[in-house]
Write a protein that holds these residues in place. Structure first.
Motif, PDB file in Angstrom:
ATOM      1  N   TYR A 250      34.677  40.488  42.988  1.00 31.45           N
ATOM      2  CA  TYR A 250      33.435  40.523  43.771  1.00 31.45           C
ATOM      3  C   TYR A 250      32.276  40.095  42.890  1.00 31.45           C
ATOM      4  O   TYR A 250      32.253  40.366  41.690  1.00 31.45           O
ATOM      5  CB  TYR A 250      33.178  41.945  44.300  1.00 31.45           C
ATOM      6  CG  TYR A 250      34.215  42.390  45.286  1.00 31.45           C
ATOM      7  CD1 TYR A 250      34.012  42.213  46.648  1.00 31.45           C
ATOM      8  CD2 TYR A 250      35.408  42.953  44.861  1.00 31.45           C
ATOM      9  CE1 TYR A 250      34.983  42.599  47.560  1.00 31.45           C
ATOM     10  CE2 TYR A 250      36.387  43.341  45.764  1.00 31.45           C
ATOM     11  CZ  TYR A 250      36.164  43.163  47.114  1.00 31.45           C
ATOM     12  OH  TYR A 250      37.122  43.536  48.021  1.00 31.45           O
TER      13      TYR A 250
ATOM     14  N   ARG B 196      35.112  47.684  46.575  1.00 37.45           N
ATOM     15  CA  ARG B 196      35.578  46.691  47.554  1.00 37.45           C
ATOM     16  C   ARG B 196      34.607  46.594  48.728  1.00 37.45           C
ATOM     17  O   ARG B 196      34.645  45.619  49.483  1.00 37.45           O
ATOM     18  CB  ARG B 196      36.973  47.061  48.043  1.00 37.45           C
ATOM     19  CG  ARG B 196      38.000  47.074  46.902  1.00 37.45           C
ATOM     20  CD  ARG B 196      39.369  47.457  47.362  1.00 37.45           C
ATOM     21  NE  ARG B 196      39.903  46.387  48.188  1.00 37.45           N
ATOM     22  CZ  ARG B 196      40.789  46.584  49.159  1.00 37.45           C
ATOM     23  NH1 ARG B 196      41.221  47.806  49.440  1.00 37.45           N
ATOM     24  NH2 ARG B 196      41.239  45.571  49.845  1.00 37.45           N
TER      25      ARG B 196
ATOM     26  N   ASP C 208      29.900  40.251  47.203  1.00 30.89           N
ATOM     27  CA  ASP C 208      30.672  39.281  47.984  1.00 30.89           C
ATOM     28  C   ASP C 208      32.039  39.061  47.349  1.00 30.89           C
ATOM     29  O   ASP C 208      32.134  38.817  46.135  1.00 30.89           O
ATOM     30  CB  ASP C 208      29.945  37.936  48.043  1.00 30.89           C
ATOM     31  CG  ASP C 208      28.599  38.031  48.729  1.00 30.89           C
ATOM     32  OD1 ASP C 208      28.523  38.653  49.807  1.00 30.89           O
ATOM     33  OD2 ASP C 208      27.616  37.501  48.164  1.00 30.89           O
ATOM     34  N   LEU C 209      33.083  39.122  48.168  1.00 33.47           N
ATOM     35  CA  LEU C 209      34.434  38.829  47.697  1.00 33.47           C
ATOM     36  C   LEU C 209      34.522  37.335  47.404  1.00 33.47           C
ATOM     37  O   LEU C 209      34.257  36.505  48.268  1.00 33.47           O
ATOM     38  CB  LEU C 209      35.461  39.225  48.758  1.00 33.47           C
ATOM     39  CG  LEU C 209      36.919  38.910  48.445  1.00 33.47           C
ATOM     40  CD1 LEU C 209      37.420  39.722  47.265  1.00 33.47           C
ATOM     41  CD2 LEU C 209      37.783  39.165  49.682  1.00 33.47           C
TER      42      LEU C 209
END
Length: 183
Positions: free
Chosen positions: A79, A157, A163-164
């Motif tokens: 992330y 998570r 942001d992934l």
């Protein structure tokens, strides 16, 4: 292009990691920080020597070395969170501080139980990986939804503003990025 800090949420495959995965029913049970997308410098509270879970303290983690070199398949999610130049500078200063004073820090073994039972318990100079990452975020001015001592790896998570950017195998990400830098 702005400044970023990266969270690496992973499952290494060590016996303690497999036990925590069984206990928590979460896919990932370790979190690290990096100041760059190439993950050239990753930091966390983890084992100091690959074969032994203890002693553990603040450590620089290197993909392909130590515990991260023991496993060919390390599932992870990476992330990215945007930070101001001042926050990035504060991050770098904190990492330098931890590196220079790592002998005064220890792994918060008892804190694992407190986190599991959702009990807020801050121990001076003692962290688990997720407490360390949340502590750093708090100290550089990133708002936390709860006390840093209550954070678990899974909380990153869904960290607000993160942001992934990757979901897959850590070695694949790392060596693919490294190859792109040198071609």
């Amino acid at each position: 292009m702005g400044d970023y800090i990266y969270f690496i949420v992973a499952q290494t495959g060590t016996r303690p990691a497999r036990f925590f995965k069984f206990l928590t029913k979460k896919p990932y049970n370790h979190v690290s920080l990096s100041g760059d997308m190439e993950l050239s410098e990753m930091y966390s509270f983890c084992r100091t020597y690959r074969p032994f879970p203890l002693p553990a303290t603040f450590n620089k983690e290197v993909v392909g070395q130590g515990t991260l070199g023991q496993y060919q398949d390390i599932p992870c999610e990476i992330y990215r969170i945007s930070v101001s130049p001042e926050q990035k500078e504060a991050y770098n200063k904190l990492i330098t501080h931890f590196a220079q004073h790592r002998n005064v820090y220890s792994y918060n073994l008892l804190g694992l139980l407190a986190v599991y039972f959702n009990i807020e318990w801050k121990r001076e100079n003692s962290f688990v990986c997720s407490q360390f990452v949340a502590y750093i975020m708090d100290k550089i001015g990133i708002h936390l939804d709860k006390a840093f001592s209550l954070y678990t790896p899974d909380d990153f998570r869904n960290f607000p503003g993160a942001d992934l950017i990757y979901s897959g195998e850590l070695n694949t990400f790392y060596y693919t990025r490294k190859a792109k830098l040198y071609t």
